[in-house]
Design an enzyme around this catalytic site. Structure first.
Site, PDB file in Angstrom:
ATOM      1  CG  LEU A 218      24.958 -42.174   0.865  1.00  0.00           C
ATOM      2  CD1 LEU A 218      24.912 -41.654  -0.568  1.00  0.00           C
ATOM      3  CD2 LEU A 218      26.393 -42.326   1.323  1.00  0.00           C
ATOM      4  CG  ASP A 219      25.375 -37.922   6.785  1.00  0.00           C
ATOM      5  OD1 ASP A 219      24.810 -38.765   7.502  1.00  0.00           O
ATOM      6  OD2 ASP A 219      26.543 -37.530   6.962  1.00  0.00           O
ATOM      7  NE  ARG A 220      17.552 -33.355   5.048  1.00  0.00           N
ATOM      8  CZ  ARG A 220      16.232 -33.388   4.835  1.00  0.00           C
ATOM      9  NH1 ARG A 220      15.746 -33.129   3.637  1.00  0.00           N
ATOM     10  NH2 ARG A 220      15.406 -33.654   5.822  1.00  0.00           N
TER      11      ARG A 220
ATOM     12  NE  ARG B 283      29.040 -34.214   7.807  1.00  0.00           N
ATOM     13  CZ  ARG B 283      27.793 -33.991   8.226  1.00  0.00           C
ATOM     14  NH1 ARG B 283      26.897 -34.961   8.236  1.00  0.00           N
ATOM     15  NH2 ARG B 283      27.459 -32.792   8.671  1.00  0.00           N
TER      16      ARG B 283
END
Length: 285
Positions: free
Chosen positions: A121-123, A222
């Protein structure tokens, strides 16, 4: 059972890959009934006790930091990662990550595992991360059947505006947006990317979407939502408004899959975090 070569036995019963078999074969730790043997020349018979050690020394330092565990068994761990935390250490940031916390948890319980996240997962994205305790389980979960992964992820996102139609599929290839090494874009030369979405709540200026990934490209959700003109709130990288939330309003809320070792159906849900709840309670909803 009939006498079976060790390699065949492990591949059929423990889902050992060719790569892991090579590590076992050369590890010098393969024992049958307590006796060290040459794995490549060994035949397994009913009642034999097999032991081996393929855990590699980890470069990740265990760190006693908060860890929210949603599910755990001898093979898997599912953690609910908070926004702002990296999944894995980097050369510039080696502490405070999910990996540091998971290894500390293993050590505290006398378990000796490396860190095998099945996905990332992205930060700034919160939510569920699936972690294998042994590499053969990671290999099994990252395999594909008919081109699709064997575990399924679902997300919640708050976006600008209301998407029409309210339910649909975004099928748009994604490529790097050069010269940036971070940004991605929808482009004909990109790799196939498919996202399914469904509107859960429609507000005055925003919408809450439930999304399911059919592919797993970097920044896929996104990029796809920004491409449609409905960027995720707080996602400054792709044009999301920053006035209501300071990170992308994206939460990996559900993981479901058939357990690769027990065949049990695993279905885990992580509640929506407080910062996204606050947006959902605003006048826009």
């Amino acid at each position: 059972m009939l006498p079976t070569p060790a390699k065949q036995f492990l591949m059929q019963t423990q889902y050992i890959s060719h790569t892991i078999w090579k590590r076992i074969k050369h590890s010098g730790t393969f024992h049958v009934n307590g006796v060290p043997v040459n794995a490549a020349q060994t035949v397994i018979r009913g009642g034999d006790c097999i032991t081996y050690d393929i855990v590699r020394e980890s470069a990740i330092t265990p760190e006693d930091i908060p860890l929210s565990i949603c599910y755990e068994d001898p093979y898997l761990l599912i953690a609910n990662k908070p926004a702002g935390q990296l999944v894995h250490p980097t050369t510039k940031e080696s502490t405070g990550t999910l990996g540091n916390a998971v290894l500390a948890h293993f050590a505290a319980h006398g378990e000796h595992h490396a860190y095998h996240p099945v996905h990332r997962l992205d930060r700034a994205t919160s939510g569920l991360v699936l972690i294998a305790k042994v590499p053969q389980v990671q290999d099994k979960l990252t395999a594909r059947k008919n081109g699709k992964k064997l575990f399924h992820r679902e997300y919640l996102a708050i976006v600008s505006g209301g998407i029409s139609p309210s339910t649909g599929t975004i099928d748009a290839p994604i490529a790097r947006a050069l010269p940036s090494i971070i940004l991605r874009k929808v482009a004909a030369e990109g790799k196939s990317a498919i996202t399914h979405y469904e509107t859960q709540r429609a507000g005055k200026n925003h919408a809450l979407l439930r999304l399911a990934l059919e592919t797993g490209r970097t920044h896929q959700i996104r990029v796809h939502l920004a491409h449609l003109g409905h960027p995720i709130l707080g996602d400054s990288l792709y044009g999301g408004a920053m006035n209501e939330i300071k990170r992308q309003a994206l939460h990996a809320y559900r993981l479901h899959f058939t357990h690769p070792m027990t065949n049990e159906l695993i279905d885990i849900i992580a509640p929506i975090p407080s910062d996204m709840k606050q947006v959902l309670s605003s006048p826009d909803f």
